[in-house]
Design an enzyme around this catalytic site. Structure first.
Site, mmCIF file in Angstrom:
data_model
loop_
_atom_site.group_PDB
_atom_site.id
_atom_site.type_symbol
_atom_site.label_atom_id
_atom_site.label_comp_id
_atom_site.label_asym_id
_atom_site.label_seq_id
_atom_site.Cartn_x
_atom_site.Cartn_y
_atom_site.Cartn_z
ATOM 1 C CB SER A 92 21.582 31.301 -15.885
ATOM 2 O OG SER A 92 21.457 30.185 -15.019
ATOM 3 C CB THR A 103 19.113 25.020 -22.333
ATOM 4 O OG1 THR A 103 19.977 24.384 -21.382
ATOM 5 C CG2 THR A 103 19.372 26.526 -22.318
ATOM 6 C CB THR A 155 31.527 24.132 -5.483
ATOM 7 O OG1 THR A 155 30.940 25.027 -6.444
ATOM 8 C CG2 THR A 155 31.645 24.819 -4.134
ATOM 9 C CD GLN A 173 34.663 11.411 -10.986
ATOM 10 O OE1 GLN A 173 33.539 11.145 -10.574
ATOM 11 N NE2 GLN A 173 35.539 10.466 -11.302
ATOM 12 C CB THR A 228 29.571 19.178 -5.689
ATOM 13 O OG1 THR A 228 29.785 19.183 -7.116
ATOM 14 C CG2 THR A 228 29.922 20.543 -5.112
ATOM 15 N N PRO A 277 17.731 7.497 -8.752
ATOM 16 C CG PRO A 277 16.128 5.792 -8.903
ATOM 17 C CD PRO A 277 16.947 6.568 -7.904
ATOM 18 N N GLY A 298 23.212 21.656 -8.756
ATOM 19 C CA GLY A 298 24.562 22.171 -8.554
ATOM 20 C C GLY A 298 24.550 23.597 -8.056
ATOM 21 C CG ASP A 299 22.852 26.394 -10.567
ATOM 22 O OD1 ASP A 299 24.028 26.527 -10.941
ATOM 23 O OD2 ASP A 299 21.917 26.131 -11.348
#
Length: 343
Positions: free
Chosen positions: A57, A92, A189, A192, A227, A260, A267-268
């Site tokens: 994206s 988004t 990758t 969980q 990851t 926190p 992630g990307d």
């Protein structure tokens, strides 16, 4: 390096084939030959690392998808060609967003355009969020097409489907990832939740995480990195590298500090860094993960500090990562997070 010589050889063959076509086609075609655009230098004089096609994206503002992956890979020395699966004004998580979505046919048209100009030689394919079965099916066709040009192509797949028990994509995508994408991936990758979806295994311990990696190895990819998994309140990365089919994989963990706050694009970025460093250290996935995690954590800490400096409570909303300001941490990370190998 081997990649450079292979790619230069491929390009010379392409030029030779084109020249034969021009000679057969008469003077008008020869005239066009003399007026051709200069060669693509990333093909003629390739980088030592490789050429990456990244299908993800894109947002005009902020750093997610390709905006989070392309720049870090370029800093690490890769030529990167992005295809934007969507183009949105912003991610988004904002109250509103506007933009366009690329469909499978449009993706294939771009691939055809590259092929017609002999530009389809890539060393890596990188994919992230994909929102429909039809688009994912076209991505699988792209994998086959790229490997017909370069059989050694490595496919690094972040199977973005959800997190913390929540599915972000249509449920039909899960079986496509499990049955068709995992078998052709070189590196996977998942987080969980995604690893649980792909293996039908509930991950409640480090042992479960390692077993999930084994299940995924058996299905296809020699490299698997979970990851982020939460075990008894501890956040871990678990990596696994099966260097040869039938052999036990080398497995390791890295303890990751909990911050926190919620960030977008991490992630990307993580998958891009794992691609970048694992290619530089092909036999040492644990070192690649150490470098990737250390870069990411330095970037996240800078992001937190900068929001605090701006008078914003980092816990109150999702945060845009400070990618540009962290380029030194991406290019030359100080390893502060060490891998511990399982025995």
């Amino acid at each position: 390096m081997l990649f450079q010589s292979e790619l230069a050889s491929h390009f010379r063959l392409t030029i030779s084939r084109e020249n034969r076509i021009f000679r057969r086609s008469g003077s008008s075609r020869s005239l066009r030959n003399s007026e051709m655009v200069p060669p693509i230098l990333s093909l003629v004089l390739p980088s030592e690392t490789g050429r990456v096609l990244s299908i993800q994206s894109h947002t005009v503002q902020g750093y997610v998808g390709n905006k989070s992956a392309v720049f870090p890979l370029q800093l690490l020395g890769y030529d990167v060609d992005p295809i934007n699966s969507v183009q949105f004004s912003n991610h988004t998580g904002y109250p509103t967003f506007k933009g366009q979505v690329l469909n499978g046919q449009q993706l294939w048209e771009l691939i055809e355009g590259l092929e017609e100009n002999d530009l389809l030689y890539y060393t890596h394919l990188l994919t992230g969020y994909i929102g429909s079965v039809s688009f994912l099916s076209t991505v699988l066709e792209v994998v086959n097409k790229l490997r017909s040009v370069n059989p050694k192509l490595k496919y690094v797949c972040d199977p973005v489907m959800g997190d913390e028990g929540k599915l972000y994509v249509p449920s039909e995508l899960v079986s496509v990832y499990r049955e068709k994408v995992v078998p052709v991936a070189s590196m996977l990758t998942p987080n969980q939740f995604e690893a649980e979806l792909l293996t039908n295994l509930r991950i409640e311990s480090e042992k479960d995480g390692r077993e999930a990696c084994n299940i995924l190895h058996a299905a296809g990819p020699p490299m698997v990195v979970l990851t982020s998994i939460n075990i008894n309140g501890n956040l871990l990365l678990i990596g696994s590298h099966q260097k040869e089919k039938g052999l036990s994989p080398e497995q390791f963990k890295i303890v990751i500090p909990k911050i926190p706050a919620y960030f977008t694009g991490t992630g990307d970025l993580t998958t891009a860094l794992l691609l970048g460093w694992s290619n530089k250290y092909p036999d040492n996935l644990d070192k690649a993960a150490e470098l990737a995690v250390s870069s990411l954590q330095a970037l996240l800490q800078r992001t937190i500090n900068d929001y605090k400096s701006a008078g914003h409570d980092p816990k109150s909303s999702s945060l845009e990562i400070r990618l540009i300001q962290s380029q030194n941490d991406i290019r030359n990370p100080e390893i502060k997070f060490r891998a511990e190998r399982y025995t």
